[in-house]
Scaffold this active site. Structure first.
Site, PDB file in Angstrom:
ATOM      1  N   GLY A 150       0.849  -1.184   0.000  1.00 22.43           N
ATOM      2  CA  GLY A 150       0.000   0.000   0.000  1.00 22.43           C
ATOM      3  C   GLY A 150       0.883   1.232   0.000  1.00 22.43           C
ATOM      4  O   GLY A 150       2.001   1.222  -0.528  1.00 22.43           O
ATOM      5  N   ILE A 152       2.473   2.664   2.478  1.00 23.46           N
ATOM      6  CA  ILE A 152       3.713   2.478   3.228  1.00 23.46           C
ATOM      7  C   ILE A 152       4.670   1.587   2.457  1.00 23.46           C
ATOM      8  O   ILE A 152       5.876   1.869   2.373  1.00 23.46           O
ATOM      9  CB  ILE A 152       3.419   1.918   4.632  1.00 23.46           C
ATOM     10  CG1 ILE A 152       2.737   2.986   5.487  1.00 23.46           C
ATOM     11  CG2 ILE A 152       4.700   1.436   5.305  1.00 23.46           C
ATOM     12  CD1 ILE A 152       2.325   2.513   6.870  1.00 23.46           C
ATOM     13  N   ARG A 232       2.035  -5.462  11.866  1.00 23.73           N
ATOM     14  CA  ARG A 232       1.451  -5.748  13.169  1.00 23.73           C
ATOM     15  C   ARG A 232       2.042  -7.060  13.664  1.00 23.73           C
ATOM     16  O   ARG A 232       2.309  -7.973  12.877  1.00 23.73           O
ATOM     17  CB  ARG A 232      -0.082  -5.861  13.093  1.00 23.73           C
ATOM     18  CG  ARG A 232      -0.796  -4.528  12.908  1.00 23.73           C
ATOM     19  CD  ARG A 232      -0.724  -3.676  14.163  1.00 23.73           C
ATOM     20  NE  ARG A 232      -1.532  -2.469  14.078  1.00 23.73           N
ATOM     21  CZ  ARG A 232      -1.086  -1.287  13.685  1.00 23.73           C
ATOM     22  NH1 ARG A 232       0.179  -1.171  13.294  1.00 23.73           N
ATOM     23  NH2 ARG A 232      -1.875  -0.231  13.665  1.00 23.73           N
ATOM     24  N   HIS A 279       7.930  -0.619  18.599  1.00 26.60           N
ATOM     25  CA  HIS A 279       6.799  -0.056  17.858  1.00 26.60           C
ATOM     26  C   HIS A 279       6.951   1.462  17.727  1.00 26.60           C
ATOM     27  O   HIS A 279       6.099   2.238  18.166  1.00 26.60           O
ATOM     28  CB  HIS A 279       5.477  -0.401  18.533  1.00 26.60           C
ATOM     29  CG  HIS A 279       4.307  -0.312  17.584  1.00 26.60           C
ATOM     30  ND1 HIS A 279       3.145  -1.025  17.761  1.00 26.60           N
ATOM     31  CD2 HIS A 279       4.111   0.411  16.441  1.00 26.60           C
ATOM     32  CE1 HIS A 279       2.285  -0.736  16.789  1.00 26.60           C
ATOM     33  NE2 HIS A 279       2.853   0.133  15.969  1.00 26.60           N
TER      34      HIS A 279
END
Length: 320
Positions: A150, A152, A232, A279
């Site tokens: 996408g 990113i 994720r 993260h």
């Protein structure tokens, strides 16, 4: 009824907000126990607190009977989707496309280069006062596979371009053609994995991608390959990954983990060939100005009844 907008950034710090709405600040507080700024029933536009537990972001949603828009400040929306069932039909869920691409792509390149060139080993050697030379893998002449192409994923490829790669392969939910080359569907992964020296995960967490990187996926990766996860944590089967890195066959660089936060004593902390960042792909100095521009633009569209940007889904549509 008051037309309230809940913002996790103080409204007086955002220039250009449209008039005609009542702006309220709510970021949940440091411990997640901050009281609501007003009755959730009066909120029409809800901006979910950023980098806070999922339970906090969804806490006011069952009482938001007038809400028309739920806007996240993250690229993913999986952390709020559990609360969508409590909302009325017709609520638009929007993500933060355009906010995190640069920062996440920067971190991806950092993790790739640091892992290949052995930067963690150099830091440990410096702490011991030891000079450790030797040959290390270069990114040049490698094949990189981006899983999740996408905005990113495309930003990651933009930053890979100067590194003289042998090839970049791209995978998304469905195949398509881009200016840089073909994007393969997920069904092509089995044939692409054995060719990749570096596999970058930048896919959203969905039912199709949860546990995507399982024992079979990892077994198809070539010996010595590097897995980089900026997507994720739950996209990767942690047990299967541990088996591969502990054997020394694969290495990994992880900005996200499952579980997350990674608890003290978890074997991933000390697994050989694993680099972990906590993260931090999105929260950089680039975040706040881009987030403010996104919110200002979205709220102007909302007030002017124009189509919103970054609509991921609408409640009440297709069973949502």
């Amino acid at each position: 009824m008051t037309a309230d907008v809940w913002l996790p950034i103080p409204p007086d710090e955002i220039d250009g907000l449209p008039e005609g709405l009542n702006y309220l600040f709510w970021d949940g507080g440091d411990d997640g126990g901050q009281e609501f700024p007003a009755d959730p029933a009066d909120c029409v536009f809800y901006v979910v607190p950023y980098m806070k537990p999922a339970a906090l972001g969804t806490r006011p949603m069952p009482r938001m009977r007038a809400v028309r828009v739920v806007q996240t400040l993250s690229a993913g929306t999986d952390h709020v989707e559990a609360g969508l069932k409590d909302l009325p039909a017709g609520v638009r869920l929007c993500n933060a496309r355009g906010v995190h691409e640069a920062s996440t792509a920067e971190l991806t390149l950092t993790l790739v280069l640091a892992s290949l060139r052995g930067i963690p080993d150099f830091v440990r050697a410096q702490d011991r006062g030891e000079w450790q030379g030797g040959f290390r893998p270069a990114l040049a002449d490698k094949t990189v596979l981006i899983v999740g192409y996408g905005s990113i994923g495309a930003a990651i490829e933009d930053r890979l371009a100067p590194f003289e790669l042998a090839r970049v392969a791209r995978v998304a939910r469905s195949g398509r053609t881009t200016a840089r080359g073909p994007v393969h569907p997920l069904t092509d992964l089995p044939s692409l994995l054995p060719e990749a020296d570096v596999v970058v995960l930048s896919t959203p967490l969905t039912e199709a991608t949860r546990g995507l990187v399982n024992a079979d996926f990892l077994a198809r990766m070539k010996d010595g390959a590097l897995l980089v996860n900026v997507a994720r944590g739950a996209v990767v089967d942690t047990k299967a990954l541990l088996a591969e890195v502990e054997s020394g066959r694969l290495t990994a660089a992880l900005d996200v983990t499952d579980p997350e936060p990674l608890p003290p004593g978890h074997p991933l902390w000390h697994a050989p060939g694993v680099l972990i960042s906590p993260h931090v792909g999105g929260p950089t100095s680039a975040f706040l100005p881009r987030a403010k521009r996104l919110l200002t633009g979205q709220l102007h569209r909302f007030v002017n009844q124009e189509p919103l940007a970054n609509v991921v889904l609408t409640t009440g549509a297709s069973g949502v």
